[in-house]
Scaffold this motif. Structure first.
Motif, short mmCIF file in Angstrom:
data_model
loop_
_atom_site.label_atom_id
_atom_site.label_comp_id
_atom_site.label_asym_id
_atom_site.label_seq_id
_atom_site.Cartn_x
_atom_site.Cartn_y
_atom_site.Cartn_z
N PRO A 71 4.02 2.81 2.42
CA PRO A 71 2.89 3.71 2.67
C PRO A 71 1.90 3.79 1.51
N ILE A 72 2.37 3.52 0.28
CA ILE A 72 1.43 3.70 -0.83
C ILE A 72 0.90 2.36 -1.33
N PHE A 73 1.29 1.28 -0.65
CA PHE A 73 0.89 -0.04 -1.10
C PHE A 73 -0.63 -0.16 -1.22
N PHE A 74 -1.31 0.34 -0.19
CA PHE A 74 -2.77 0.27 -0.15
C PHE A 74 -3.39 1.05 -1.31
N ILE A 75 -2.89 2.29 -1.51
CA ILE A 75 -3.40 3.13 -2.59
C ILE A 75 -3.17 2.43 -3.93
#
Lengths: 266, 288
Positions: A71-75
């Motif tokens: 879930p935080i890969f993009f961020i």
């Protein structure tokens, strides 16, 4: 059926699973703090090694740890890119309007590593602790706040109930969705407005049932004379064992090490 | 054949640690106008089975045919299938959402793309069939009693004018009066409209009284398929599956054991009464 997993708890029996949730909670906080204390490559290497050791101890397959990164890969990528391009300093390379500076590169790497370790580190806690144990632990940890009139027990009870209701409501949503599909409802086509409108036959019954369930639960709690936290004892009170004290010791040593690294700038 | 299942298997949670096989090589043919009772203990796979008939679940392997066509062929119109095969879930009153009863029943026909007038006509017809008086049409569905809510939800499916009506425990939680009334209405619908009815239930008495054919599901397999009377003669095996024959079956077997020559196939109170009276009068005439 069976597919709904609560949080991301991975059921197995390891030393980390058996630790007191309070230890794991404090350990996680200490780990996060030390990630921000250290700033040199040696420090990060140590933090990564510590994480690796914890993963081995937890017996959780490594892919589950990586999954928590999804879930935080993009961020993570965006943060790294911003740091990479927007930090002023000694220029290393540039193309078009983008400039990569030496400081930017260092900062981007540091940010990336920090975030990745932070998320993976805290995922070890959620993977090895059931949500209920976690709320129990937090209730005990925050109980001193009762002195300043913070309703610690009520907050933790609300958290437990909310967590308990997630799988129930997921199941309910699935049922209502199927019932409406059987009546010819279409949830998957049309423009944004049409899709939002098509959610009404799903959301109204869902809210109605959520309120009904909440009402039923409140009644059941009243029927059993529930009256909040005062004077309430637990069925399985949390008690520290020897291994928990050992874990606290290791945590303290880790923190001390991080402080030394900070002072020395490693 | 109206509906045909060929070698259908269904597994929940394929590819995870929680894999559970719910249906195991089901072969089944359902003809037009049948009244089929489906029985099985909790978790036997009956709810999974009925969701295959209108394409809510896709079989892990095997084929589902409606009027001879495979419903999982690429260009098959599943939405139109769902208007032909109406499915009433357990506690269907939980699906009500509109501001008034009439609008809620019109939801299905509207999704079929009918005009406002046609929808209204269909809704009126369906509501009168389930016995909802006209002065309730404007009421909020949430203000109705439990039994009324269930009827409105049933009307919501009937208004789509399905050829097949599948009901998942429609009488659960209703009082005995409401239960009999609802089942009689369903039988009436079948007789009048000629629709095929599949009734999932736990009550052997209901099956004995209304169904012409009985499917017993056990552990994802069809254990028995036949006329209710024939199936109930296997009551010892049914008991092993956590089920039971109607109470009357037990009484009749007990009477037979005590030497009264009654018809063991009697399943309803009415049949039993006739058979017992007949046996008693025979015994009386022999005694003389």
């Amino acid at each position: 059926m069976g597919e709904i997993s609560l949080g991301q708890y991975y059921p197995t029996n390891s030393i980390l699973h058996r630790l007191d949730p309070r230890v794991k909670f404090i350990g996680t906080i200490v780990y996060i703090v030390s990630l921000f204390l250290v700033s040199g490559p040696v420090g990060y290497l140590c933090a990564a090694l510590a994480l690796f050791a914890l993963v081995l101890l937890s017996k959780v397959p490594f892919r589950f740890i990586l999954k928590s990164m999804k879930p935080i890969f993009f961020i993570l990528i965006v943060t790294m890119l911003f740091n990479l391009f927007l930090t002023p300093g000694e220029e290393l390379a540039h193309f078009l309007i983008f400039r990569i500076t030496r400081e930017g590169l260092v900062l981007a790497l540091r940010m990336g590593i920090r975030l990745a370790l932070l998320v993976m580190g805290s995922s070890i806690m959620t993977l090895t602790t059931t949500p209920n144990a976690l709320t129990d632990g937090m209730e005990r940890l925050f109980s001193p706040l009762k002195l300043i009139k913070v309703p610690v027990h009520e907050i933790s009870m609300m958290m437990s109930i909310a967590l308990r209701f997630i799988p129930i409501l997921t199941e309910e949503t699935d049922k209502i969705k199927k019932a409406q599909i059987a009546r010819g409802a279409d949830f998957d086509s049309g423009g944004l407005i049409k899709r939002l409108k098509s959610m009404i036959p799903l959301l109204v019954p869902l809210f109605v049932s959520a309120f009904r369930r909440a009402n039923d639960l409140a009644m059941a709690m009243e029927a059993r004379c529930y009256h909040g936290g005062t004077g309430r004892t637990q069925m399985k009170p949390l008690t520290y064992a020897k291994k928990d004290y050992c874990a606290y010791l290791i945590t303290a040593l880790f923190l001390a090490l991080a402080i030394i690294f900070r002072v020395k700038g490693w | 054949m109206l509906i045909e299942l060929k070698d259908v298997c269904y597994t929940y949670g394929t590819g995870t640690v929680y894999e559970v096989s719910a249906l195991d090589h089901i072969n089944l043919q359902i003809g037009e106008g049948e009244f089929i009772g489906i029985i099985g203990h909790t978790g036997s796979g009956k709810s999974t089975l009925i969701q295959h008939f209108n394409g809510l679940l896709k079989p892990t392997s095997g084929q589902v045919l409606f009027e001879g066509k495979d419903i999982w062929e690429e260009d098959y119109d599943l939405r139109s299938l769902r208007t032909h095969v109406g499915l009433v879930f357990q506690y269907p009153e939980n699906q009500l959402f509109e501001t008034d009863v009439l609008k809620d029943v019109m939801f299905g026909p509207k999704n079929q793309g009918l005009s406002e007038e046609d929808c209204r006509a269909r809704a009126h017809e369906a509501l009168s069939q389930v016995g909802i008086p006209e002065d309730l049409y404007g009421a909020s569905p949430f203000d109705l009693s439990g039994g009324q809510k269930r009827r409105v939800a049933l009307a919501g499916v009937l208004a789509m004018d399905p050829e097949v009506l599948i009901l998942d425990e429609p009488t659960a939680g209703l009082d005995p009066g409401g239960r009999d009334e609802l089942l009689r209405e369903i039988r009436f619908l079948r007789d009048k409209r000629g629709i095929t009815v599949l009734l999932v239930t736990h009550s052997m008495e209901d099956v004995a009284q209304y169904a012409k054919r009985l499917l017993v599901i056990d552990n994802g397999k069809i254990a028995f398929d036949g006329a209710p009377k024939r199936v109930f003669s296997h009551y010892k095996e049914l008991e092993k599956m956590g089920l039971a024959a109607p109470q009357i079956t037990y009484i009749m077997h007990a009477l037979k054991e005590r030497g009264l020559d009654v018809d063991l196939r009697a399943t309803t109170v009415e049949e039993a009464k006739r058979s017992i009276l007949l046996a008693l009068s025979q015994r009386a005439s022999e005694g003389r």
